[in-house]
Design a protein around this motif. Sequence first.
Motif, short mmCIF file in Angstrom:
data_model
loop_
_atom_site.label_atom_id
_atom_site.label_comp_id
_atom_site.label_asym_id
_atom_site.label_seq_id
_atom_site.Cartn_x
_atom_site.Cartn_y
_atom_site.Cartn_z
N ASP A 2 37.84 -27.61 5.95
CA ASP A 2 38.47 -26.42 5.39
C ASP A 2 38.86 -26.73 3.95
O ASP A 2 39.92 -27.30 3.69
CB ASP A 2 39.70 -26.02 6.21
CG ASP A 2 40.38 -24.75 5.69
OD1 ASP A 2 39.91 -24.20 4.67
OD2 ASP A 2 41.39 -24.34 6.30
N THR A 3 38.00 -26.37 3.01
CA THR A 3 38.25 -26.72 1.61
C THR A 3 39.44 -25.98 1.02
O THR A 3 39.94 -26.38 -0.04
CB THR A 3 37.00 -26.43 0.75
OG1 THR A 3 36.65 -25.04 0.87
CG2 THR A 3 35.82 -27.29 1.21
N SER A 4 39.92 -24.93 1.69
CA SER A 4 41.10 -24.24 1.19
C SER A 4 42.36 -25.08 1.35
O SER A 4 43.42 -24.74 0.82
CB SER A 4 41.29 -22.89 1.91
OG SER A 4 41.69 -23.08 3.25
N LEU A 44 43.10 -38.24 1.96
CA LEU A 44 44.52 -37.94 1.80
C LEU A 44 44.75 -36.51 1.30
O LEU A 44 45.82 -35.95 1.51
CB LEU A 44 45.17 -38.91 0.81
CG LEU A 44 45.59 -40.27 1.34
CD1 LEU A 44 46.16 -41.11 0.21
CD2 LEU A 44 46.60 -40.14 2.46
N ALA A 45 43.74 -35.94 0.65
CA ALA A 45 43.92 -34.62 0.06
C ALA A 45 44.14 -33.54 1.11
O ALA A 45 44.79 -32.52 0.84
CB ALA A 45 42.71 -34.27 -0.81
N ASP A 46 43.61 -33.73 2.32
CA ASP A 46 43.82 -32.72 3.37
C ASP A 46 44.33 -33.31 4.67
O ASP A 46 44.69 -32.56 5.59
CB ASP A 46 42.53 -31.93 3.64
CG ASP A 46 41.41 -32.78 4.21
OD1 ASP A 46 41.28 -33.95 3.80
OD2 ASP A 46 40.66 -32.27 5.06
N LYS A 47 44.41 -34.63 4.77
CA LYS A 47 44.81 -35.26 6.03
C LYS A 47 45.97 -36.23 5.85
O LYS A 47 46.12 -37.18 6.63
CB LYS A 47 43.62 -35.99 6.66
CG LYS A 47 42.43 -35.11 6.98
CD LYS A 47 42.72 -34.11 8.09
CE LYS A 47 41.46 -33.33 8.48
NZ LYS A 47 41.73 -32.36 9.56
N SER A 48 46.82 -36.02 4.85
CA SER A 48 47.87 -37.00 4.57
C SER A 48 48.85 -37.12 5.74
O SER A 48 49.31 -38.22 6.06
CB SER A 48 48.61 -36.64 3.29
OG SER A 48 49.30 -35.41 3.42
#
Length: 312
Positions: free
Chosen positions: A202-204, A293-297
């Motif tokens: 999900d790039t959003s 880390l950008a989406d799963k931190s």
Amino acid sequence: MVVTTATSAKAQPANPDGKSSLAGKPAFATHYRTVDIDGVSIFYREAGAPGAPVVLLLPGWPSSSAMFRDLIRELSANFHVFAPDYPGFGNSDIPDRSHAPYTFDALGEVIGKFVDKVGIDQYVLYATDFGGLVGYRVMLKTPHRMRALVAQNNPLFLGASPWFGPLVPYWKDGTDESREKVRQHYLTLDVIRDLYLTGVQDTSMIDPEQWQIDYSSLQRPGAADISLDLLYDIRTNGPALKSAQDYLRAQKPPTLVVSGKNDILFPTESQLRYREVVPAAEIHLTDSGHCALADKSEEIARRMHDFLGRVL
């Protein structure tokens, strides 16, 4: 695990916004500091209570300690966290290339001196991308100070990936022509954005400011050539990685791999190879890409709290 620093004689107060970490405790405020290393101002982020186990966060290309903003908050309740910027990156000084060669050996020397200067005795190494190539050198120079390893989309073996294809001619001949082609390909907004977005479900969930900041940092005087020097120096890392493999195989430190499984640089097969060196390594591959880390931190922080709570 103990750390004493001249800048952190007392435990710092929790964040004024009242946010809590995943550990269920108030998160400590992050402090933004600099330290002089051989005449170069090295910027770093620091959070957590002195005396708590130290986590040393080393960033990848082309980012800086900014990539760890969320993770620092999540870890600070239980750990004393340090995240430095390499020379030429983030908010650290940019020494002229004619006086300071930009190689992984040189970055390893700087970060090794940083560890000593801020008073870190032992640490957990969190390495991603360039952070492994730098961090392994620090590990090898001061054996037994690394208490555990957390690898996030970080190579331990040399491997082929189509992403590196345009670098191969540059590695072979090192000519100005090859260097210019690498500049025109890699130092672009499209390539940096793709590092964040490729393989993400999900790039959003990805804040565009992250790749925009990375790209903007490359526009500073001298920064682009520093990146080109380091991209060229990747070709020399075979012996350093072999030494790291030998050390990890012999010492078997607690090892956690928390990587995006859809990484275009270091895919699943690369991450699973940690078990060839540390058979007991815990591996958790999340549905993300290179910059996990950008989406799963939060997921990565949760894994770290569980893992480090058991092994330290």
